[in-house]
Design a protein around this motif. Structure first.
Motif: not given
Length: 269
Positions: A180-181, A212, A215-216
């Motif tokens: 996701g980066v 990212t 968020k996780k």
């Protein structure tokens, strides 16, 4: 021979681009800190590796200390040794603990057997083990680039400040961290910013993994904000997580605020 492989923090981490070999080029300042393992290497009749403390995944043959010894044994015909590692630096925590263990194995074997391996050659061996392993050979604040294995001196002035490092026990793999980066070049020069007073860093010195991973794992952002609430001049996640650190202008005991987490605090050198 007894040595104490220390951890490092990343002050700023820009993910610049993905390389053809699948790795990423980065920009960061690696800074050594006092959170350390203990590594003892002694002569023995047969080789053995044993670890205590924090459990290390995998078997002895897969450990970076073992792989480092085998690499040097082949090149220098080393006799058998016993390696005992007391692991206290958290694993998967963005602190480079395993890389430090490998680098200190190189340095300890070099000294123990009078191998006379130059610093540059020790760094070459370390790069064969892992991307950030070579940093721990010189083990001083450095501007790091490419895979995190190339270094320049950096003008940074935080020696004497107090650092608190909080690890909430979340293991983050490299695969998870990079998923996701989006790699991109920063609009600001990290080396230039880090020459400025630490008060200028908060909104300008970023770790690209935070966007990212926060968020996780909402807990990571909560720890960062708590460090700021406690008076940190600068706080961030180190490397690909999950350790958060706060840099304070004076000694500040934060242990009581994080009773359930691993924590190290002390002065920066």
């Amino acid at each position: 021979m007894l040595v104490f492989p220390n951890a490092k923090i990343n002050i700023g981490l820009n993910i610049v681009e993905k390389r053809p070999d699948g790795f990423h080029n980065i920009e960061s300042c690696f800074y050594p800190v006092g959170w350390s393992d203990a590594l003892e290497i002694t002569l023995a009749e047969t080789f053995s590796f044993h670890a205590d403390g924090i459990a290390i995944p995998g078997n002895a043959a897969d450990n970076l200390c073992t792989k480092t010894y085998e690499m040097l044994r082949r090149d220098f015909n080393l006799p058998p040794v016993k390696i005992h590692l007391l692991k206290t630096v958290p694993i998967g925590a963005g602190l480079g603990g395993g890389s430090a263990d490998a680098a200190f194995t190189i340095k300890a074997l070099n000294q123990l057997f009078d191998l006379e391996i130059s610093v540059e050659e020790q760094e070459r061996y370390a790069r064969l083990i892992g991307s950030d392993c070579a940093f721990f050979i010189r083990n001083k604040p450095m501007y790091c680039f490419e895979k995190g294995d190339r270094f320049d001196d950096i003008d940074i002035h935080i020696a004497g400040k107090w650092i608190a490092m909080v690890n909430p026990g979340i293991h983050i793999s490299t695969v998870e961290a990079y998923s996701g980066v989006v790699a991109k070049r920063s609009t600001e020069n990290l080396r230039t910013i880090l020459r400025e007073p630490i008060a200028e860093w908060k909104d300008r010195v970023r770790n690209d993994f935070e966007a990212t991973l926060f968020k996780k794992h909402a807990l990571l952002e909560e720890v960062k904000e708590k460090l700021y609430d406690l008076g940190a001049e600068y706080a961030a996640m180190s490397g690909s997580g999950s350790t958060l650190f706060g840099i304070f202008g004076a000694e500040q005991n934060v242990k009581q605020h994080f009773p359930d987490f691993r924590l190290w605090q002390g002065f920066l050198k």
